[in-house]
Design an enzyme around this catalytic site. Structure first.
Site, PDB file in Angstrom:
ATOM      1  N   GLU A 326      35.464  36.613  45.182  1.00  0.00           N
ATOM      2  CA  GLU A 326      35.907  35.343  45.017  1.00  0.00           C
ATOM      3  C   GLU A 326      36.464  34.762  46.147  1.00  0.00           C
ATOM      4  OE1 GLU A 326      39.023  32.755  42.182  1.00  0.00           O
ATOM      5  OE2 GLU A 326      39.460  34.747  42.530  1.00  0.00           O
ATOM      6  N   HIS A 327      37.291  35.392  46.736  1.00  0.00           N
ATOM      7  CA  HIS A 327      38.232  34.954  48.103  1.00  0.00           C
ATOM      8  C   HIS A 327      37.829  36.310  49.064  1.00  0.00           C
ATOM      9  CE1 HIS A 327      40.931  33.346  44.787  1.00  0.00           C
ATOM     10  NE2 HIS A 327      40.790  32.558  45.567  1.00  0.00           N
TER      11      HIS A 327
END
Length: 433
Positions: A326-327
């Site tokens: 996601e990050h």
């Protein structure tokens, strides 16, 4: 005692690797429960919303929609300084998403008499889900409502869980006002997703539902997508940090802790070419976990964490692309080398001074991102999630004539004679009676 995976990447077992790569795959476990709630909401409308709000949120509500008086009270409670910070964040988010806006309508002349184009049209209605529970998330309201408004969506509503007293956190309501939401409803969980997908006596049906949530919310979104489009699965938060010896251990550790405080199911991973850095980060994480405000949640979450030592940056990159975070934080000396080779990531943060929280709140990029490996196939929330595209063709008789034989030949090859005849009709052909 915190048990965090600490290993050379080459020594990670197949089972350990599978656990890391297939994280967050609990949708099947809750599918039946979610389906039952959705069915009730579809059949019973507001009555089901009251039933499940009482059951899950422990509160009985006379009205689901937030009143204008409640908005005014919220704005008076948060104070001008905090409101100012909300507006700064909102303006940055607005500016970034305006930059993403495509040309509304464009044309190109493919050849004389054949003009092709595309028209972008905003969706008519969008429902934004903002989680509640352990914390309020006004930032999610900004991240979901503002891009919809920039895109030109006509109606934007927000659903967010009520607190124990039946109210919504004032900062969440202030964010809804700043972002430009039309309505806010005190609804959370599966019942909120069902209400926006099917519509009830109180909650309008929307064309698309966006926003993150827990495994129940994510499952609900997946189950209603034949009724209302969704953005993508967005569940428990996660970060992957690629680092070399130039990275700051305390900074990297603080970013792991920041992700861990989100949720007991959050996932934080560091993969580095430096064994020294790996050891320093591990010690920093263990120390910071004891002193951080949400220590209890962090310690549980760190059971999902890993510190991995790679033989090379290429090995780090290969792992990252399989993990599809996601990050993704890139803390290396040659960040361009890494960035150029990244294929799968929701949002990318480059350098020691670009931690995930700056994107979570105020840099302007969107924090609603695909999790659990879905960054392999989905983009993070952006302006295109709120637009649909129509192709256009403007063709003159001479332009059609230049394509006539090709179209007729292909249509007849497919056995579609009427298709071919519709072309011939433009040039005097009339089918026999």
């Amino acid at each position: 005692m915190i048990i965090m995976l600490f290993k050379k990447l080459s020594d990670v077992s197949e089972a350990e690797m599978q656990r890391l790569i297939s994280r967050g795959s609990g949708l099947a476990d809750v599918g039946d429960t979610v389906s039952a709630v959705l069915s009730d909401v579809r059949m019973k409308g507001d009555a089901a919303l009251r039933e499940y709000t009482k059951k899950f949120d422990k509160v009985e509500l006379a009205n689901f929609e937030v009143s204008e008086e409640e908005f005014e009270k919220a704005l008076s409670e948060i104070g001008s300084e905090l409101l100012g910070h909300l507006r700064i964040a909102a303006e940055n988010i607005r500016a970034f998403h305006r930059a993403q806006m495509p040309e509304t309508t464009w044309f190109m002349e493919l050849q004389p008499g054949v003009v092709l184009g595309q028209k972008a049209t905003p969706l008519e209605s969008v429902g934004a889900y903002a989680p509640g529970g352990r914390a309020s998330y006004p930032s999610t309201v900004l991240m979901t409502v503002i891009p919809a408004r920039v895109a030109g969506v006509e109606q934007v509503i927000v659903c967010t869980p009520p607190r124990a007293d039946g109210s919504v956190h004032p900062l969440t309501l202030a964010a809804a006002k700043v972002a430009g939401a039309d309505k806010v409803f005190k609804l959370g969980g599966v019942q909120a997703i069902g209400a926006m997908a099917y519509g009830t006596e109180t909650v309008p049906r929307v064309d698309k539902i966006v926003g993150p949530g827990n495994v129940f919310v994510t499952s609900a979104k997946m189950q209603v997508r034949d009724i209302a489009e969704i953005d993508f699965p967005a569940g428990p938060s996660e970060v992957l940090i690629i680092a070399d010896e130039s990275a700051d251990a305390a900074m990297a550790a603080s970013d792991i802790i920041a992700q861990a405080e989100h949720d007991p199911n959050a996932v934080s991973v560091l993969v580095t070419t430096s064994e020294t850095l790996a050891e320093e980060v591990e010690q920093e994480v263990l120390a910071q976990a004891e002193s951080t405000a949400r220590s209890e949640i962090v310690k549980i979450s760190l059971e999902n964490a890993a510190v991995l030592i790679a033989d090379s940056l290429d090995q780090c990159i290969d792992f990252s692309n399989k993990f599809a975070p996601e990050h993704l934080e890139i803390m290396v000396e040659d960040s361009d080398f890494v960035l150029d080779r990244i294929k799968n990531a929701g949002s990318i943060f480059i350098g020691n001074y670009a931690p995930v929280p700056v994107g979570d709140y105020a840099s302007g990029t969107n924090h609603v991102l695909p999790t659990a490996g879905y960054a392999k196939i989905y983009s993070g929330l952006n302006i295109n999630h709120f637009l649909k595209y129509s192709s256009i063709q403007k063709i003159s008789k001479s332009g059609l004539e230049s394509l006539k034989e090709t179209v007729i030949a292909l249509a007849e090859e497919e056995g579609l004679k009427a298709h071919a005849d519709s072309i011939r009709a433009r040039f005097g052909y009339r089918p026999s009676k």
